[in-house]
Every structure is written in structure tokens, then in C-alpha cells.
Design an enzyme around this catalytic site. Structure first.
Site, mmCIF file in Angstrom:
data_model
loop_
_atom_site.group_PDB
_atom_site.id
_atom_site.type_symbol
_atom_site.label_atom_id
_atom_site.label_comp_id
_atom_site.label_asym_id
_atom_site.label_seq_id
_atom_site.Cartn_x
_atom_site.Cartn_y
_atom_site.Cartn_z
ATOM 1 N N LYS A 164 -39.962 -26.397 -1.687
ATOM 2 C CA LYS A 164 -40.801 -27.482 -2.189
ATOM 3 C C LYS A 164 -40.087 -28.790 -1.926
ATOM 4 O O LYS A 164 -38.849 -28.835 -1.925
ATOM 5 C CB LYS A 164 -41.029 -27.350 -3.699
ATOM 6 C CG LYS A 164 -41.826 -26.129 -4.118
ATOM 7 C CD LYS A 164 -42.003 -26.127 -5.629
ATOM 8 C CE LYS A 164 -42.737 -24.887 -6.098
ATOM 9 N NZ LYS A 164 -42.864 -24.858 -7.581
ATOM 10 N N HIS A 188 -39.136 -32.863 -6.100
ATOM 11 C CA HIS A 188 -40.047 -33.528 -7.021
ATOM 12 C C HIS A 188 -39.303 -34.565 -7.854
ATOM 13 O O HIS A 188 -38.145 -34.382 -8.217
ATOM 14 C CB HIS A 188 -40.708 -32.496 -7.946
ATOM 15 C CG HIS A 188 -41.896 -33.022 -8.675
ATOM 16 N ND1 HIS A 188 -41.790 -33.715 -9.848
ATOM 17 C CD2 HIS A 188 -43.218 -32.987 -8.374
ATOM 18 C CE1 HIS A 188 -42.998 -34.079 -10.267
ATOM 19 N NE2 HIS A 188 -43.885 -33.638 -9.397
ATOM 20 N N HIS A 240 -37.081 -33.985 -11.046
ATOM 21 C CA HIS A 240 -35.671 -33.578 -11.046
ATOM 22 C C HIS A 240 -34.723 -34.774 -10.993
ATOM 23 O O HIS A 240 -33.504 -34.597 -10.990
ATOM 24 C CB HIS A 240 -35.390 -32.654 -9.856
ATOM 25 C CG HIS A 240 -36.029 -31.303 -9.979
ATOM 26 N ND1 HIS A 240 -35.491 -30.285 -10.734
ATOM 27 C CD2 HIS A 240 -37.182 -30.810 -9.471
ATOM 28 C CE1 HIS A 240 -36.271 -29.225 -10.668
ATOM 29 N NE2 HIS A 240 -37.302 -29.515 -9.907
#
Length: 481
Positions: free
Chosen positions: A138, A141, A144
């Protein structure tokens, strides 16, 4: 600097009360600076003197406070002494305070603020800090970001205090989500698109397969089958997973480089899959593992031992869970690094998970789990780019740079520079970091671009501006000398 004043005041108290100055050091505290009003710099707790037997524990506390304050006299260090409620306030001479504050800057080391006697009593050892910990396959994001910033600060602080620090990024690289992604890639994936824009393509596959799984049990079964193949080390499944992991780590390292952050170790749940099965066997051998009617394996973590609170460590199909791998990881880290303390930095939604983790480790006989700590933090709300879509950290960093560049171009005080984009990047990212430190650690906060990039007040932009001005004065002073 604070040690000089604290010891001077302690000497004064020692002479007045006929005690060693060391008896007063712990009773003296520095007073936080207030913007709204001038206050004393140091405060003495008279009740602490009563508790330690320096002054009688009987009698009126306030009368004792006022009497002691009247006995103490001003000198070349202290310009004002006053009695408060059970405390004595000390104000030091302004000019001396400034001189002592600037004194360390004449030295060629980076130990400003770290030479305090109060820090000498801290135990030093090996500290393992686990932070950031995004999920592979992924894009990074923005959620984080807080773990990355706060964890890096804790690691820097521990290192500055003389500890050996191990900075670990524990990637989410195992679990059922990879079963779902693997099944999705078989159906919707393309190796060509994976080469062109790897993480974007994996993200699109993940979204699509989740949409399909909502109303299709066959997709979930395919996901479970793929994950079982991973746990059984079947070649094709493992090869695809390794490809996902390598792609992700490579891209994450570029993001960390922009943030000025590094890790000593990139670990992950996958490192402990075999050890997780060993943990299950240990729990069973110790009589801690119980099987439910549904066939899942659980450990009782209730205070009364009545099964009112259980932690599931094994699925009914025999595959491990996140907490099982965390137990294995903790045991493995202790064996490998022999840490004195281990700190996990994650959002506050995982508090219960870590409470259960530490309880299970203690129940297994690992007393060092008492030196493991979870540092929880609140969530960032409303962090959006102009498109308003799913927020990836790389997009946020790009937007911080772009907005800062625009602000610089519109400001009349901006000087000409060789690389305005590079300056905008550094100032914009520092603005993001400072904004994150401003609010209470465990509170959620609302993200606001205009507030983040303000040029005045307690902001990263103003901090960089102040630093630049101070550096310029240092250069001018050296040039004149």
C-alpha cells in the site's frame, strides 16, 4: 544552565537551614515559562522539606513557608524571593540568566541541555523503539505520519541521553489482507501496470477486490486459500508476496529520506510466522491456551482468571493472528538484542492489544515484559490534499512543498535563493512536524493547512525563520571577529 541556578539556590538554603545543598536539589523545580505573565524561574516545595525531616513536619505549613522565605536573602544570583501556597518562588537576575543560557553555544558540541545533573541519575542501556510500521503493498498512508514523527523523536531523545537505540520499522507484511490482495491480483492484477506504478496499481487491486468480497463469499475463500499457501511456503504465493514487499520498502525509503528519518532494521510480521507456531505450542504446554466451541485458540487475560476477557491467538483453521506474531516478535527481539526497554509507538486504538500482549508475555514467564511500553497517540483528522481523495503521505509532503513555495513567492520579505524548491521542501516538512508536536499527545487534532504554514507564532515556519536569523548573526559575528 538550570543546574547552575538550582545549585546556587540549594547552597543558599543549605547555609540557612544548616544542611547539605544536595538535600534541596530534588525539592527545587524549574517553573514552565508563561507567555501571559512573568513568573519565577524556580520553586521550592516546603512540604518536601517537611517529609524529608529538614524542617518540622508539625505546625502550619504556610507559616513555615513565609518564615523561611523571610530568612532567605537576595544575592548576585537571585533577585526576588516570595512565598506562595506551600512553595517559595525564586526569580533570578535577567542578565545572568541570558548569559548562562548563551554560554553553552560557545562550545563546539551538540550537548546543549543534556549536561544537567538531573539527567545523570537516569539509567542507560539498550532501547528498542518500534515505530512507523506501515502496511506493505500500500502507499504510505498519512495516518502513519504521527507514529513516524513521535517514534523518531523518542529514539532521538533516548540516544541523546546516552542509550544505545535500535530503530525498528515493523512492517505489516503478513496476515489475511495479503490473502485478499493475492487473490485480487490473480483476478485483477497486471505485471505491466505493476512495473509502471507499483503501489498505485496494488492499491487499485486492493480496493477492487474488497468491493468484490463484500457480496461474494468465493472471494473470501480464495483469500483464505492464498494466505494458507503463504503460511505453507508455496513457491508462487511466496514469490508474489516477496515482490510486493520489495517494491513497497523501496518506495517507503524515499519517503523516509524526505522526512530525514532512518531505521536500523526493517522487520515485519513475516519474520515470525514459524515462531508464532512455536508460541502456540508453548502456550499449550504451559496450560495457557484454551480452545473455544468455534475451534479458535484463546488465552485468558482477565484479572480474575474467569475468562471474562480473552485474547484470540489462533484461528479455527490453525493460522496465526497479529497478536501471536507480536508475542513471537517480542521474544525474538529480547533474545537477539537483549534490550533494557522496548517502546511501541502506535495510535491509541491499539491500547487494548498491547495490554493483552504484555499480560500474555508475563503469564509465559517473561518478566522483562514489565519494561515494555506502549506510547499511544491521538489521530489526525481532516488531513486532505486539494483533490480530497485518500491521503497518502507522499501527496501531503508534495502539497506542503507546493503551498510553502507559493507562500514564499507571495511574501515581500523572501530573499533570493539558489533552490527555492529545496527550501520550500525543508520548511514545509518542518512545519508538518512542529504542528504534530503542538497538541496533547493522546488527543485527536484537526489538521489545517493555513495554520500549519503560518509564518508567525509557534509554527515550524517561524522556527526555521528564527534559526536562519540566529545562524546569520553567528556568521556575521565570526566575520567581524
Amino acid at each position: 544552565m538550570a543546574c547552575f541556578f538550582r545549585r546556587s539556590i540549594a547552597e543558599k538554603l543549605g547555609r540557612t537551614l544548616h544542611q547539605s545543598e544536595d538535600a534541596f536539589i530534588s525539592a527545587l523545580s524549574a517553573v514552565p515559562i508563561s507567555k501571559k505573565q512573568q513568573s519565577s524561574e524556580f520553586r521550592l516545595s516546603v512540604n518536601t522539606l517537611r517529609m524529608t525531616g529538614i524542617i518540622p513536619s508539625s505546625g502550619d505549613l504556610q507559616l513555615q513557608t513565609e518564615a523561611l522565605a523571610n530568612e532567605l536573602k537576595q544575592d548576585s544570583v537571585v533577585e526576588e524571593i516570595s512565598a506562595g501556597r506551600g512553595v517559595i518562588n525564586f526569580r533570578v537576575h535577567r542578565k545572568l540568566l541570558v548569559q548562562k543560557m548563551l554560554e553553552p553555544f560557545g562550545k563546539e558540541d551538540n550537548k546543549f541541555g543534556l549536561n544537567s545533573e538531573l539527567l545523570n541519575t537516569l539509567k542507560k542501556g539498550t532501547t528498542l523503539v518500534e515505530y512507523s510500521s506501515p502496511n506493505i503493498a500500500k502507499k504510505f498512508h498519512a495516518g502513519h505520519l504521527r507514529s513516524t514523527i513521535i517514534g523518531n523523536f523518542i529514539a532521538n531523545l533516548k540516544q541523546s541521553l546516552g542509550n544505545v537505540v535500535i530503530r525498528m520499522n515493523y512492517l505489516g507484511d503478513w496476515g489475511m489482507q495479503f490473502g485478499l490482495l493475492g487473490a485480487g491480483f490473480d483476478q485483477f492484477g497486471s505485471q505491466e501496470k505493476l512495473k509502471e506504478n507499483p503501489l498505485q496499481h496494488l492499491f487499485e487491486v486492493y480496493v477492487q477486490v474488497n468491493r468484490e468480497a463484500e457480496n461474494n463469499e468465493d472471494v473470501w475463500q480464495a483469500a483464505r486459500d492464498f494466505f494458507r499457501k503463504l503460511e505453507q511456503h508455496e513457491g508462487q504465493a511466496v514469490s508474489l508476496w516477496q515482490q510486493f514487499r520489495e517494491i513497497t520498502v523501496k518506495e517507503y525509503q524515499q519517503v523516509y529520506k524526505r522526512l530525514g528519518i532512518h531505521f536500523d532494521i526493517y522487520s515485519g510480521e513475516s519474520f515470525h510466522q514459524q515462531q508464532a507456531q512455536e508460541v502456540v505450542q508453548q502456550l499449550q504446554h504451559q496450560g495457557l491456551l484454551q480452545t473455544t466451541e468455534k475451534g479458535t485458540g484463546v488465552v485468558d487475560v482477565s484479572p480474575a482468571g474467569d475468562m471474562s476477557s480473552c485474547s484470540t491467538v489462533l484461528r479455527s483453521d490453525g493460522t496465526s493472528l497479529y497478536i501471536t506474531r507480536d508475542i513471537a516478535a517480542a521474544i525474538d527481539r529480547k533474545q537477539k538484542y537483549n534490550f533494557n526497554e522496548m517502546i511501541y509507538v502506535t495510535d491509541k486504538s491499539q491500547e487494548n492489544h498491547f495490554q493483552q500482549l504484555f499480560k500474555i508475555l508475563l503469564a509465559m514467564g517473561h518478566s522483562w515484559a514489565e519494561r515494555c511500553q506502549h506510547v499511544p497517540f491521538g489521530l489526525v483528522q481532516g488531513m486532505k490534499t486539494r483533490s480530497g481523495e485518500v491521503v497518502f503521505l507522499e501527496d501531503v509532503l508534495d502539497e506542503a512543498r507546493a503551498r510553502m513555495l507559493r507562500n514564499m513567492s507571495q511574501s515581500k520579505t523572501t530573499k533570493e535563493m539558489d533552490s527555492p524548491e529545496d527550501t520550500a521542501e525543508k520548511v514545509g516538512i518542518s512545519a508538518l512536524i512542529v504542528q504534530d508536536f503542538k497538541g496533547p499527545l493522546e488527543s485527536n487534532y484537526k489538521f489545517d493547512w493555513d495554520r500549519v504554514l503560518q509564518a508567525q507564532g509557534d509554527t515550524g515556519v517561524f522556527l526555521q525563520y528564527t534559526h536562519a536569523r540566529l545562524r546569520r548573526w553567528v556568521i556575521i559575528r565570526r566575520w567581524r571577529c
